[in-house]
Design an enzyme around this catalytic site. Structure first.
Site, mmCIF file in Angstrom:
data_model
loop_
_atom_site.group_PDB
_atom_site.id
_atom_site.type_symbol
_atom_site.label_atom_id
_atom_site.label_comp_id
_atom_site.label_asym_id
_atom_site.label_seq_id
_atom_site.Cartn_x
_atom_site.Cartn_y
_atom_site.Cartn_z
ATOM 1 N N ARG B 56 0.875 -1.248 -0.002
ATOM 2 C CA ARG B 56 -0.165 -0.017 0.024
ATOM 3 C C ARG B 56 0.750 1.226 -0.080
ATOM 4 O O ARG B 56 0.649 2.109 -0.875
ATOM 5 C CB ARG B 56 -0.887 -0.010 1.344
ATOM 6 C CG ARG B 56 -1.845 1.321 1.363
ATOM 7 C CD ARG B 56 -2.087 1.801 2.514
ATOM 8 N NE ARG B 56 -1.232 2.863 3.100
ATOM 9 C CZ ARG B 56 -1.421 3.976 3.300
ATOM 10 N NH1 ARG B 56 -2.615 4.375 3.548
ATOM 11 N NH2 ARG B 56 -0.413 4.790 3.522
ATOM 12 N N ASP B 57 1.736 1.257 1.003
ATOM 13 C CA ASP B 57 2.596 2.438 1.262
ATOM 14 C C ASP B 57 3.649 2.749 -0.014
ATOM 15 O O ASP B 57 4.104 3.598 -0.495
ATOM 16 C CB ASP B 57 3.267 2.694 2.634
ATOM 17 C CG ASP B 57 2.368 3.139 3.521
ATOM 18 O OD1 ASP B 57 1.124 3.462 3.377
ATOM 19 O OD2 ASP B 57 2.822 3.607 4.460
ATOM 20 N N CYS B 213 5.776 7.169 2.749
ATOM 21 C CA CYS B 213 4.910 8.118 1.831
ATOM 22 C C CYS B 213 5.773 9.347 1.381
ATOM 23 O O CYS B 213 6.172 9.995 2.052
ATOM 24 C CB CYS B 213 3.837 8.757 2.762
ATOM 25 S SG CYS B 213 2.636 9.701 1.729
ATOM 26 N N ASN B 222 6.798 2.226 7.571
ATOM 27 C CA ASN B 222 5.832 1.590 8.732
ATOM 28 C C ASN B 222 6.797 0.911 9.799
ATOM 29 O O ASN B 222 7.767 0.572 9.498
ATOM 30 C CB ASN B 222 5.016 0.784 8.019
ATOM 31 C CG ASN B 222 4.159 1.455 7.136
ATOM 32 O OD1 ASN B 222 3.132 1.973 7.523
ATOM 33 N ND2 ASN B 222 4.516 1.399 5.871
#
Lengths: 275, 275
Positions: B56-57, B213, B222
């Site tokens: 996702r990131d 990000c 993360n």
């Protein structure tokens, strides 16, 4: 001063620097804005004393005797570690410590007791809370004013920290206990948070996460003072330590010894400056 | 796939690898011995679901539509961040998300809502818990089955995490909430521990701490799945995830993308193997 880099030898001012930069009691006034919050977690102490142990872990085998205003004895809750770290069994070490602590007390010099391997041993693996309690009780009984419980290899988690403290606190008041967490497995701050929630309010740390122990396999260093203060500031707990000045001291020391900081707070702030 | 390294493009198997390696439900049987302890901290959930968010990131701006079994919408609690990250105001984003989530629901595809900057914004600084609650409530109200509260820049501490969750949990049941912590300031595990203590049992993380990000200044990645599982194992909490296999996956991915792991557990285990 053994194999200590000349830049550090040069600064007898290292100790002085730490004293000046870390302990001038600016409270949290200068802390990062985003970290200024009121404590809301239950059971936390209002004030947390931070004990800077970088020089201890960096120089623990050196004789630093002249003018000492406090002494420390370095016990362990693991037989194998005791033999490798201080070259004698736990029982032998306690006999020696007893003499040392007694002499110190006669001179009105306070003695701090350390218990290494409180949450695990690089040679023996698991260490029972009972063993940690037994060694801690002996050190406290012989007159150490404070017992620093060390997760020397950083293998502990909030679960083992809680179990160990519950056992030790049955024998020693929390006001005479400190925690000393290495961040080898990234658990240090979570473990310290757990200890704080249990009423411990003295925490060992090292500027930039420097230090370590040559006899503890994989011990990557103490929790960084910067990261600890950042968390404590965020919890609204008073430490009397100015985060910015610690970061300045860390930057100075890392340059002097040519090491990269292990503090995530310092790294993040440095990255932010670059952008 | 944009600027994703070819090694990763090559393995459409990346997703598959993660599925195979992370989710085969070996429980904690294979976890490190020292980390196998019974949970003793009060208020913790018995089971914690880990949501792997590395892709996702890493790929959040890519269109990955074909065959999706779940969709995500990426909101923010900060106007400035919303504009930079997804190029529209919070209000505009909510209108768009509402359409997307409605369409997804018609196709029986569950939608997960993310709230970035839940503990602070790289542009605006402090973000109030009220703002996070307001955005979360909108996403939940439009039909997102779960709201992932993201500390996008990792500036949060256990203090701000608790305050934010207390506010959001007044409007949304804890069973529909997840936390998503970046470890930029080293606070991620302590923040996650706080969330667990408050009853949250879904935690986002990324193998080896990869991801990040591009619009969150200094967002170093993360929290590493390995370090999170190590802590959860140590707390005796069931995740259904095998730590060793996550470490294998992390090692594979880091070699493929030529990055150093950000997992302290992986680093420590690697150092231990060298000695």
């Amino acid at each position: 001063m053994g194999n200590v880099p000349s830049a550090v030898k040069h600064c007898l001012s290292y100790q002085q620097l730490l004293r000046e930069h870390l302990w001038i009691g600016d409270s949290v006034a200068g802390a990062l804005d985003t970290a200024q919050e009121t404590s809301q977690l239950s059971g936390l102490p209002e004030y947390v004393k931070i004990v800077e142990v970088g020089p201890r872990d960096g120089l623990q085998n050196e004789k630093v005797a002249a003018g000492a205003t406090e002494i420390s004895v370095f016990g362990a809750a693991s037989e194998s570690f005791s033999k490798r770290n201080i070259n004698c069994s736990i029982e032998e070490s306690m006999e020696k410590f007893e003499e040392v602590v007694k002499s110190a007390r006669h001179m009105n010099i306070p003695a701090r007791g350390y218990v290494s391997c409180a949450l695990g041993c690089p040679y023996e693996g698991n260490i029972t809370p009972q063993k940690v309690t037994e060694v801690s009780k002996k050190l406290y009984g012989m007159g150490c004013y404070e017992i620093s419980l060390g997760d020397t290899t950083g293998v502990g988690t909030p679960g083992s920290m809680k179990r160990m403290l519950e056992s030790v606190m049955k024998e020693i008041p929390s006001s005479a206990l400190a925690v000393h967490c290495h961040d080898t497995y990234g658990q240090a701050l979570a473990n310290i948070l757990t200890a704080l929630q249990m009423g411990i309010n003295v925490v060992d740390s090292a500027v930039s996460g420097l230090g370590g122990c040559p006899y503890a396999k994989g011990a990557s260093g103490n929790v960084a003072t910067e990261d600890l203060i950042y968390m404590l500031n965020g919890l609204g707990l008073n430490t009397g330590v100015n985060l910015y000045k610690v970061m300045e001291a860390g930057d100075f020391i890392c340059k002097a010894v040519n090491k990269t900081t292990n503090s995530k707070v310092a790294q993040a702030s440095f990255n932010a400056r670059l952008e």
